[in-house]
Design a protein around this motif. Structure first.
Motif, PDB file in Angstrom:
ATOM      1  N   GLY A  28      33.554  30.895  43.216  1.00 52.98           N
ATOM      2  CA  GLY A  28      34.447  30.228  44.155  1.00 52.98           C
ATOM      3  C   GLY A  28      35.126  31.205  45.092  1.00 52.98           C
ATOM      4  O   GLY A  28      35.262  30.947  46.303  1.00 52.98           O
ATOM      5  N   THR A  29      35.535  32.350  44.566  1.00 50.07           N
ATOM      6  CA  THR A  29      36.184  33.367  45.391  1.00 50.07           C
ATOM      7  C   THR A  29      35.223  33.952  46.414  1.00 50.07           C
ATOM      8  O   THR A  29      35.570  34.131  47.587  1.00 50.07           O
ATOM      9  CB  THR A  29      36.743  34.489  44.498  1.00 50.07           C
ATOM     10  OG1 THR A  29      37.675  33.934  43.559  1.00 50.07           O
ATOM     11  CG2 THR A  29      37.440  35.548  45.336  1.00 50.07           C
ATOM     12  N   ASN A  66      34.503  35.190  29.361  1.00 47.62           N
ATOM     13  CA  ASN A  66      35.311  33.971  29.447  1.00 47.62           C
ATOM     14  C   ASN A  66      34.495  32.930  30.197  1.00 47.62           C
ATOM     15  O   ASN A  66      33.942  33.223  31.257  1.00 47.62           O
ATOM     16  CB  ASN A  66      36.628  34.247  30.184  1.00 47.62           C
ATOM     17  CG  ASN A  66      37.560  33.047  30.193  1.00 47.62           C
ATOM     18  OD1 ASN A  66      37.282  32.021  30.800  1.00 47.62           O
ATOM     19  ND2 ASN A  66      38.692  33.191  29.511  1.00 47.62           N
ATOM     20  N   GLU A  67      34.423  31.719  29.677  1.00 45.68           N
ATOM     21  CA  GLU A  67      33.596  30.693  30.287  1.00 45.68           C
ATOM     22  C   GLU A  67      34.042  30.318  31.693  1.00 45.68           C
ATOM     23  O   GLU A  67      33.257  29.787  32.486  1.00 45.68           O
ATOM     24  CB  GLU A  67      33.571  29.437  29.398  1.00 45.68           C
ATOM     25  CG  GLU A  67      32.863  29.653  28.080  1.00 45.68           C
ATOM     26  CD  GLU A  67      32.834  28.401  27.225  1.00 45.68           C
ATOM     27  OE1 GLU A  67      33.464  27.387  27.624  1.00 45.68           O
ATOM     28  OE2 GLU A  67      32.176  28.418  26.181  1.00 45.68           O
ATOM     29  N   GLY A  68      35.271  30.588  32.028  1.00 45.58           N
ATOM     30  CA  GLY A  68      35.768  30.244  33.360  1.00 45.58           C
ATOM     31  C   GLY A  68      35.490  31.292  34.418  1.00 45.58           C
ATOM     32  O   GLY A  68      35.536  30.991  35.626  1.00 45.58           O
ATOM     33  N   TYR A  69      35.166  32.528  34.009  1.00 51.92           N
ATOM     34  CA  TYR A  69      35.001  33.607  34.974  1.00 51.92           C
ATOM     35  C   TYR A  69      33.865  33.376  35.977  1.00 51.92           C
ATOM     36  O   TYR A  69      34.019  33.713  37.162  1.00 51.92           O
ATOM     37  CB  TYR A  69      34.796  34.932  34.250  1.00 51.92           C
ATOM     38  CG  TYR A  69      36.052  35.505  33.618  1.00 51.92           C
ATOM     39  CD1 TYR A  69      37.297  34.916  33.832  1.00 51.92           C
ATOM     40  CD2 TYR A  69      35.989  36.624  32.795  1.00 51.92           C
ATOM     41  CE1 TYR A  69      38.443  35.430  33.240  1.00 51.92           C
ATOM     42  CE2 TYR A  69      37.132  37.154  32.212  1.00 51.92           C
ATOM     43  CZ  TYR A  69      38.356  36.558  32.431  1.00 51.92           C
ATOM     44  OH  TYR A  69      39.502  37.065  31.856  1.00 51.92           O
ATOM     45  N   PRO A  70      32.699  32.838  35.572  1.00 52.51           N
ATOM     46  CA  PRO A  70      31.652  32.600  36.586  1.00 52.51           C
ATOM     47  C   PRO A  70      32.105  31.667  37.699  1.00 52.51           C
ATOM     48  O   PRO A  70      31.780  31.881  38.873  1.00 52.51           O
ATOM     49  CB  PRO A  70      30.504  31.992  35.771  1.00 52.51           C
ATOM     50  CG  PRO A  70      30.729  32.467  34.381  1.00 52.51           C
ATOM     51  CD  PRO A  70      32.212  32.524  34.219  1.00 52.51           C
ATOM     52  N   GLY A  94      34.446  26.454  47.686  1.00 46.38           N
ATOM     53  CA  GLY A  94      34.937  27.495  46.801  1.00 46.38           C
ATOM     54  C   GLY A  94      36.120  27.041  45.959  1.00 46.38           C
ATOM     55  O   GLY A  94      36.184  27.289  44.749  1.00 46.38           O
ATOM     56  N   LEU A  95      37.070  26.367  46.588  1.00 50.43           N
ATOM     57  CA  LEU A  95      38.242  25.876  45.856  1.00 50.43           C
ATOM     58  C   LEU A  95      37.863  24.854  44.794  1.00 50.43           C
ATOM     59  O   LEU A  95      38.366  24.889  43.665  1.00 50.43           O
ATOM     60  CB  LEU A  95      39.242  25.261  46.842  1.00 50.43           C
ATOM     61  CG  LEU A  95      40.038  26.235  47.707  1.00 50.43           C
ATOM     62  CD1 LEU A  95      40.873  25.470  48.723  1.00 50.43           C
ATOM     63  CD2 LEU A  95      40.927  27.137  46.852  1.00 50.43           C
ATOM     64  N   SER A  96      36.972  23.928  45.144  1.00 48.26           N
ATOM     65  CA  SER A  96      36.609  22.877  44.191  1.00 48.26           C
ATOM     66  C   SER A  96      35.831  23.440  43.005  1.00 48.26           C
ATOM     67  O   SER A  96      35.948  22.933  41.884  1.00 48.26           O
ATOM     68  CB  SER A  96      35.805  21.780  44.893  1.00 48.26           C
ATOM     69  OG  SER A  96      34.636  22.294  45.485  1.00 48.26           O
ATOM     70  N   LEU A  97      35.064  24.516  43.235  1.00 53.28           N
ATOM     71  CA  LEU A  97      34.340  25.140  42.129  1.00 53.28           C
ATOM     72  C   LEU A  97      35.317  25.742  41.126  1.00 53.28           C
ATOM     73  O   LEU A  97      35.105  25.675  39.907  1.00 53.28           O
ATOM     74  CB  LEU A  97      33.401  26.217  42.674  1.00 53.28           C
ATOM     75  CG  LEU A  97      32.351  26.783  41.714  1.00 53.28           C
ATOM     76  CD1 LEU A  97      31.432  25.684  41.206  1.00 53.28           C
ATOM     77  CD2 LEU A  97      31.538  27.868  42.402  1.00 53.28           C
ATOM     78  N   ILE A  98      36.376  26.325  41.637  1.00 58.18           N
ATOM     79  CA  ILE A  98      37.412  26.868  40.755  1.00 58.18           C
ATOM     80  C   ILE A  98      38.164  25.743  40.039  1.00 58.18           C
ATOM     81  O   ILE A  98      38.410  25.799  38.826  1.00 58.18           O
ATOM     82  CB  ILE A  98      38.399  27.729  41.564  1.00 58.18           C
ATOM     83  CG1 ILE A  98      37.677  28.972  42.124  1.00 58.18           C
ATOM     84  CG2 ILE A  98      39.587  28.151  40.705  1.00 58.18           C
ATOM     85  CD1 ILE A  98      38.492  29.752  43.131  1.00 58.18           C
TER      86      ILE A  98
END
Length: 409
Positions: free
Chosen positions: A183-184, A174-178, A95-99
């Motif tokens: 990750g969360t 926002n492209e980062g939201y997925p 999860g952390l690495s995906l973020i």
């Protein structure tokens, strides 16, 4: 004495609920990887080959890690007693690495840093997956695994559905939201589900002989799974490119980025039908000849892909995706417990981690091959991404033919 969950209790047990939640979180993250990672990689390079190689890192990690982690959890940790710990740690890291991989991209930290976090995500996800896969057959007796497999695969495909369709909406904001969302969910889903996971007590089985690992019927199964996931992966890795080419005749980075939300919605419909296929196949698997269920799933999945290059518009794409998703749900549900049932006939229930480590290798090696070979195939055909659709369909048909030739199931 082995711990077995009977049909009357399995659906309501915390154990199965934990498996369902873990599978959901895993496939939500995987869906974001499949649906949106291509667009990030495409921003770094226009080469189909380089794009494929980066995305194929998932396969490289999957070849090396799952067999080792599966064997370790069976042997060094005492017959799977460390599975819950490995799941907990790897789920949090994934999860952390995906973020962080998106943060590396958004902060322009460089291609190398981005690829590092992508590799870390793939590594943690593989460690997580092999433990999850081994837990179910260790605890559910043969004859009832189909229903639990159906629940697990339905939850996983539901996670894929939310990851793609929900991800498409988040991407539009926002492209980062997925990546942040997936990750969360991966982190907190793992923390919550880990509380319900109980480790079964299994008998020692001794050292695994080479002739067991390489028995003729198991080799057929190994080969079939390689082909099955190769067919699937070549399609999913280049799916956005295929959609772009069908609709606009090109798959350059600007067009790919523009159609990514639409392509993610198509993949969401794939997930919807996959959930339905998984639930249906879970019932069928425990009730009729198992090979017939596999053949049915392969046919439903492959035929629309073989006809894929004939698609001319969004309606045609959607129709193909609906059928292929239904077939894939059937295939996943039927083949996952099939290996466990073959092992149970040989009395190797206590080494599920080792065998499902090999199973994950068989799923991962096609990822490695699919990106590279698929990219080469597309380049050979003049950059026409549509060619990857019938290629994937034909390969899956061959995988089902190998299953059909297995006698001891």
């Amino acid at each position: 004495m082995e711990l077995k969950y009977r049909v009357s209790a399995e659906i309501m047990s915390g154990f199965v609920a934990g498996l369902v939640l873990l599978g959901f979180a895993r496939n939500l993250s995987t869906a974001v990887n499949k649906g949106f990672m291509f667009a990030l990689v495409a921003s770094y390079t226009e080469s189909p080959l380089v794009r494929g190689i980066v995305l194929s890192l998932e396969g490289l990690v999957g070849i090396l890690l799952p067999p080792l982690i599966g064997y370790y959890s069976d042997k060094a940790l005492g017959r799977g007693e460390g599975r819950d710990k490995i799941i907990l740690l790897s789920g949090i890291v994934a999860g952390l690495s995906l973020i962080l991989l998106y943060q590396a991209y958004a902060s322009s930290m460089g291609f190398e840093v981005f690829v590092f976090f992508v590799s870390l995500f793939y590594s943690a996800l593989h460690a997580y997956t092999v433990q999850l896969k081994a837990l179910m057959p260790e605890s559910i007796e043969s004859g009832h695994r189909g229903r639990v497999s159906g629940l697990m695969n339905a939850s996983q495909l539901l996670g894929a559905l939310i990851g793609t369709m929900g991800g498409a909406f988040l991407w539009s904001l926002n492209e980062g939201y997925p990546f942040l969302f997936a990750g969360t969910v991966m982190i907190f889903g793992t923390l919550l589900a880990a509380k319900g996971i109980r480790i079964p007590n299994t008998h020692p089985t001794g050292e695994i002989e080479a002739d067991v690992l390489l028995g003729s019927e198991l080799v057929k199964f190994y080969a079939s799974q390689f082909l099955m996931f190769l067919g699937y992966e070549v399609v999913t890795v280049f799916f956005m490119g295929a959609v772009a080419f069908i609709l606009y005749g090109s798959a350059d980075s600007l067009i790919v980025r523009g159609i990514t939300p639409k392509g993610a919605i198509f993949m969401g419909f794939f997930g919807i039908m996959g959930v339905l296929g998984a639930l249906i196949a879970g019932r069928l698997y425990d009730g009729i000849e198992r090979k017939k269920v596999v053949a049915l799933g392969a046919s439903i999945f492959s035929i629309p892909l073989i006809l894929g290059p004939l698609a001319e518009n969004e309606v045609h794409i959607l129709a193909a995706i609906v059928l292929a998703g239904l077939g894939w749900g059937v295939l996943l549900t039927a083949t996952y417990p099939l290996m466990a049932d073959m092992l149970s006939l040989r009395g190797w229930n206590g080494a599920m981690g080792t065998f499902y480590g090999i199973y994950e290798l068989l799923r991962s090696f096609p990822v490695l091959v699919a990106g590279t070979v698929g990219g080469l195939v597309i380049e050979v055909f003049g950059g026409d991404y549509r060619v990857i659709l019938p290629f994937g369909g034909v390969v899956v048909i061959f995988s089902a033919l190998l299953i059909w030739r297995i006698e001891e199931i």
